[in-house]
Design an enzyme around this catalytic site. Structure first.
Site, PDB file in Angstrom:
ATOM      1  N   ASN A  17      30.650   0.361 -10.533  1.00 49.01           N
ATOM      2  CA  ASN A  17      30.098  -0.158 -11.625  1.00 49.01           C
ATOM      3  C   ASN A  17      30.928   0.745 -12.906  1.00 49.01           C
ATOM      4  O   ASN A  17      31.349  -0.153 -13.717  1.00 49.01           O
ATOM      5  CB  ASN A  17      28.500  -0.046 -11.856  1.00 49.01           C
ATOM      6  N   LEU A  95      15.094   9.946 -11.059  1.00 51.37           N
ATOM      7  CA  LEU A  95      13.968   9.433 -12.075  1.00 51.37           C
ATOM      8  C   LEU A  95      14.109  10.510 -13.329  1.00 51.37           C
ATOM      9  O   LEU A  95      14.369  11.688 -13.348  1.00 51.37           O
ATOM     10  CB  LEU A  95      12.565   9.354 -11.525  1.00 51.37           C
ATOM     11  N   ASN A 110      19.916   0.440 -17.731  1.00 53.33           N
ATOM     12  CA  ASN A 110      20.311   0.433 -16.432  1.00 53.33           C
ATOM     13  C   ASN A 110      20.606  -0.675 -15.743  1.00 53.33           C
ATOM     14  O   ASN A 110      20.083  -1.811 -16.056  1.00 53.33           O
ATOM     15  CB  ASN A 110      18.939   1.288 -15.657  1.00 53.33           C
ATOM     16  N   HIS A 112      20.433  -2.451 -12.165  1.00 49.69           N
ATOM     17  CA  HIS A 112      19.268  -2.418 -10.875  1.00 49.69           C
ATOM     18  C   HIS A 112      19.358  -3.612 -10.033  1.00 49.69           C
ATOM     19  O   HIS A 112      19.840  -4.652 -10.383  1.00 49.69           O
ATOM     20  CB  HIS A 112      17.774  -2.415 -11.097  1.00 49.69           C
ATOM     21  N   SER A 139      19.922  -7.002 -12.260  1.00 52.19           N
ATOM     22  CA  SER A 139      19.300  -6.668 -13.812  1.00 52.19           C
ATOM     23  C   SER A 139      19.902  -5.715 -14.343  1.00 52.19           C
ATOM     24  O   SER A 139      20.095  -4.658 -13.953  1.00 52.19           O
ATOM     25  CB  SER A 139      17.899  -6.751 -13.521  1.00 52.19           C
ATOM     26  N   ASP A 148      12.224   1.358 -13.471  1.00 49.12           N
ATOM     27  CA  ASP A 148      13.019  -0.200 -13.320  1.00 49.12           C
ATOM     28  C   ASP A 148      11.812  -1.028 -14.118  1.00 49.12           C
ATOM     29  O   ASP A 148      11.671  -2.174 -13.737  1.00 49.12           O
ATOM     30  CB  ASP A 148      12.808  -0.435 -11.846  1.00 49.12           C
TER      31      ASP A 148
HETATM   32  C1  GRF Z   1      24.260  -0.360  -7.525  1.00 51.65           C
HETATM   33  O1  GRF Z   1      24.065  -1.267  -6.668  1.00 51.65           O
HETATM   34  C2  GRF Z   1      23.176  -0.423  -8.738  1.00 51.65           C
HETATM   35  O2  GRF Z   1      22.611  -1.421  -9.043  1.00 51.65           O
HETATM   36  C3  GRF Z   1      22.390   0.574  -8.039  1.00 51.65           C
HETATM   37  O3  GRF Z   1      23.292   1.716  -7.293  1.00 51.65           O
HETATM   38  C4  GRF Z   1      24.255   0.993  -6.940  1.00 51.65           C
HETATM   39  C5  GRF Z   1      25.329   1.914  -7.493  1.00 51.65           C
HETATM   40  O4  GRF Z   1      26.604   1.176  -7.188  1.00 51.65           O
HETATM   41  N1  GRF Z   1      21.398   1.147  -9.129  1.00 51.65           N
HETATM   42  P1  GRF Z   1      28.141   1.986  -7.645  1.00 51.65           P
HETATM   43  O5  GRF Z   1      28.065   3.302  -7.595  1.00 51.65           O
HETATM   44  O6  GRF Z   1      28.069   1.433  -9.130  1.00 51.65           O
HETATM   45  O7  GRF Z   1      29.129   1.427  -6.775  1.00 51.65           O
END
Ligand code: GRF
Length: 227
Positions: A17, A95, A110, A112, A139, A148
């Protein structure tokens, strides 16, 4: 010339991400800069991605601190010194304490991997498969003290297909996370999306339901869409 919009990214792992954010900035799809990447795991590949992009990267290992609060104070102390306009939790697996959340209210989001409020916490794809839902997704929400549980800004949906296992479903959801995060950040960076006293605002108007990402990567207001 207004100062560039500064984003701090928190990540504990792979960092795909984060990479989506970096690529969107590099290709001109996101008018912002990543001011720093912060982690609770010194070996997190996300930190390598940051260094490769010449972005400051910092990690604080929880076991080096006498308490959760001490660890969090150190990590968020570094975040604060990066002076971000927004903190993005992208795979940050700890957390965050109520005092820290309070300090960043309306400035921390965040991503999720579920259609909140369904399937909070960990193993969201396993939860979805066990629940037998036909639709799953991801989300982007504002971070509050409830894990969350913060106001949801946007969502992307995927079908759950016959024969899906956790890895297959996780990959399908992750494929939507990246465009969802970038499209949502564009609205946050332009300040079209903000957190109001009673929830998410888009262009100053309350958002009755999370924005929805279409297959072209465009966000729509479902509350204005004809059924
Ligand atoms: C993602 O699926 C995100 O939604 C979750 O943790 C994962 C992180 O993936 N919270 P990356 O490290 O961004 O590849």
């Amino acid at each position: 010339m207004p100062a560039p919009y500064r984003i701090a990214v928190l990540a504990s792992g792979r960092g795909s991400n984060l990479q989506a954010i970096l690529d969107a900035i590099t290709t001109g799809r996101l008018d912002a800069q990543v001011a720093g990447v912060f982690s609770d795991r010194p070996a997190a590949p996300a930190l390598e991605r940051a260094r490769a992009a010449r972005i400051p990267a910092f990690a604080a290992e929880p076991r080096d601190f006498g308490s959760r609060d001490a660890h969090e104070a150190e990590l968020f102390g570094h975040v604060a010194r990066a002076e971000p306009d927004l903190v993005v939790c992208a795979g940050y697996m700890r957390l965050i304490g109520a005092a820290t959340v309070e300090a960043w209210t309306g400035r921390m989001v965040n991503i999720h991997p579920s259609l909140l409020p369904a399937f909070k916490g960990l193993h969201t794809h396993r939860q979805a498969l066990q629940a037998g839902v036909a639709e799953h997704g991801c989300s982007v929400h504002y971070v509050t003290a409830e894990l969350d549980g913060g106001p949801v800004v946007s969502q992307a949906r995927v079908p759950v297909l016959p024969g899906d296992d956790e890895p297959a479903l996780a990959a399908r959801v992750l494929g939507r996370e990246h465009p969802l995060l970038v499209a949502t950040l564009r609205l946050l960076v332009s300040r079209r999306v903000q957190l109001g006293p009673s929830g998410v605002l888009l262009d100053g108007e309350p958002l009755a339901a999370p924005l929805r990402l279409d297959s072209a990567g465009v966000l729509h207001r479902p509350d204005l869409q004809p059924d």
